[in-house]
Design an enzyme around this catalytic site. Sequence first.
Site, PDB file in Angstrom:
ATOM      1  N   ASN A   1     -65.392  -7.820 -19.467  1.00 24.98           N
ATOM      2  CA  ASN A   1     -64.284  -7.261 -18.687  1.00 24.98           C
ATOM      3  C   ASN A   1     -64.702  -6.870 -17.272  1.00 24.98           C
ATOM      4  O   ASN A   1     -65.618  -6.070 -17.083  1.00 24.98           O
ATOM      5  CB  ASN A   1     -63.750  -6.019 -19.429  1.00 24.98           C
TER       6      ASN A   1
ATOM      7  N   HIS B   1     -65.890   8.647 -23.762  1.00 25.03           N
ATOM      8  CA  HIS B   1     -66.144   7.610 -22.747  1.00 25.03           C
ATOM      9  C   HIS B   1     -67.284   7.996 -21.799  1.00 25.03           C
ATOM     10  O   HIS B   1     -67.167   7.865 -20.573  1.00 25.03           O
ATOM     11  CB  HIS B   1     -64.849   7.297 -21.974  1.00 25.03           C
TER      12      HIS B   1
ATOM     13  N   HIS C   1     -66.240  -2.197 -31.647  1.00 26.37           N
ATOM     14  CA  HIS C   1     -65.310  -2.177 -30.525  1.00 26.37           C
ATOM     15  C   HIS C   1     -64.270  -3.293 -30.725  1.00 26.37           C
ATOM     16  O   HIS C   1     -64.608  -4.389 -31.151  1.00 26.37           O
ATOM     17  CB  HIS C   1     -66.145  -2.457 -29.274  1.00 26.37           C
TER      18      HIS C   1
ATOM     19  N   TRP D   1     -66.968   6.431 -15.771  1.00 29.52           N
ATOM     20  CA  TRP D   1     -65.537   6.249 -16.038  1.00 29.52           C
ATOM     21  C   TRP D   1     -65.272   6.323 -17.532  1.00 29.52           C
ATOM     22  O   TRP D   1     -65.957   5.839 -18.342  1.00 29.52           O
ATOM     23  CB  TRP D   1     -65.037   4.887 -15.514  1.00 29.52           C
TER      24      TRP D   1
HETATM   25  O1  EZ4 Z   1     -63.063   1.128 -22.049  1.00 27.79           O
HETATM   26  O2  EZ4 Z   1     -62.911  -2.084 -23.571  1.00 27.79           O
HETATM   27  O3  EZ4 Z   1     -63.130   2.305 -27.254  1.00 27.79           O
HETATM   28  N1  EZ4 Z   1     -62.686   1.573 -26.439  1.00 27.79           N
HETATM   29  C1  EZ4 Z   1     -62.998   1.600 -25.141  1.00 27.79           C
HETATM   30  C2  EZ4 Z   1     -62.388   0.525 -24.277  1.00 27.79           C
HETATM   31  C3  EZ4 Z   1     -63.249   0.193 -23.077  1.00 27.79           C
HETATM   32  C4  EZ4 Z   1     -62.894  -1.165 -22.549  1.00 27.79           C
HETATM   33  C5  EZ4 Z   1     -63.825  -1.579 -21.419  1.00 27.79           C
HETATM   34  O4  EZ4 Z   1     -63.617  -2.914 -21.080  1.00 27.79           O
HETATM   35  O5  EZ4 Z   1     -63.746   2.451 -24.717  1.00 27.79           O
HETATM   36  O6  EZ4 Z   1     -61.098   0.900 -23.874  1.00 27.79           O
HETATM   37 CO    CO Z   2     -64.794   3.414 -26.284  1.00 28.14          CO
END
Ligand code: EZ4
Ligand code: CO
Length: 402
Positions: A37, A212, A312, A402
Amino acid sequence: MKIVDARVIVTCPGRNFVTLKIVTEDGVHGLGDATLNGRELAVASYLTDHVAPLLIGRDARRIEDIWQFLYKGAYWRRGPVTMSAIAAVDTALWDIKGKVANLPVYQLLGGASREAVRVYCHANGTDVDQAVKAVAHHLDLGYTAIRVQSGIPGLHSTYGVAKGDRPYEPAEKGGVSEHRWSTEAYLTFIPRLFERIRAEFGDEIDLLHDVHHRLTPIEAARAGRSLEPYHLFWMEDPTPAEQQDAFRLIRQHTVTPIAVGEVFNAIFDCQQLIQEQLIDYVRTTVVHAGGISHLRKIAALAELYQVRTGSHGATDLSPVCMAAALHFDLSVHNFGIQEHMPHNAETDVVFPHEYSYRDGFMHPGDAPGLGVDIDEALAAQYPYDPAYLPVNRKLDGTMHSW
Ligand code: EZ4
Ligand code: CO
């Protein structure tokens, strides 16, 4: 069974995806997701310019040998670009092996260890009331495990929350947008959010939350401790994991379970986290961690230490990755849960697939191979459209994770 073609397809049915298609001399083809991404074309070039020419003429049946050839042969090890490219090749070769054997890939991986794959969804709100509504909506859809994110009072935007009435999407067109961050505002707010969610919905549903990578270890310890009354299924990415031993400090202070790993690309990224039992779920995924072959090695290490998988599964991982993840999830013994963020309708048409969702569970289906394809003519109608992840700054303007 010689490989005669290996080509990259870049398409943007609402968001960008990079797909590798490998074709054998018998006309069998396999697909692998190679989407990174916000840095998509780097992997596309790595594959087209440096990997595809090396694949032509190789025996498509030798999955492990080709994996080692690409990993050791590059000399420059690991990293998200290299490992996503290797993942794409590996995934495509498992797809081909399944088609040739006339078996779904999960049968090649040892068969099903469970009836279906439990998934969790995302419920997001700009404030607590909207988050409550989003949780109610997803309970109606049958999910029993729900990740909850909410806007934070005093901060105009934050991770995981949609703008306007479009679904949340982790990439934005038209440049890099900036979010604002206050650790103190977050740490004060987050227990209140979950207090309200438990008050509304009771103790039975499983709740998850994604920090995050925004906290220091001691701040993460405070977050985890403050969330203990609401017994989360997991607290995700509480602190950046480049320094794996940082998680010792969090563990000393809280029993809130921890999930980490969506940005990892190799087993070495989580070796200490797993062996010291500093995490409960490892979130490495097929596309970014070297494919099905490497993910199985990570799962095997994790199994020794009672760490479960929780891959993920955001929308920036294509349906090809989702299919591969579901075969992996169904077969591996120490599966925990799988993230499910449904793709938009255009994406589902560009990538026709056999996998399905019902009542909080998914199944990869029983088609030979991965059970996913790409409509190349349709894909060509959606040209690449640059998009970037946002960045995050503290209130005084300092760059932050971020
Ligand atoms: O921010 O996939 O748990 N999910 C996440 C995602 C990530 C994105 C980054 O490309 O943290 O939303
Ligand atoms: Co995540």
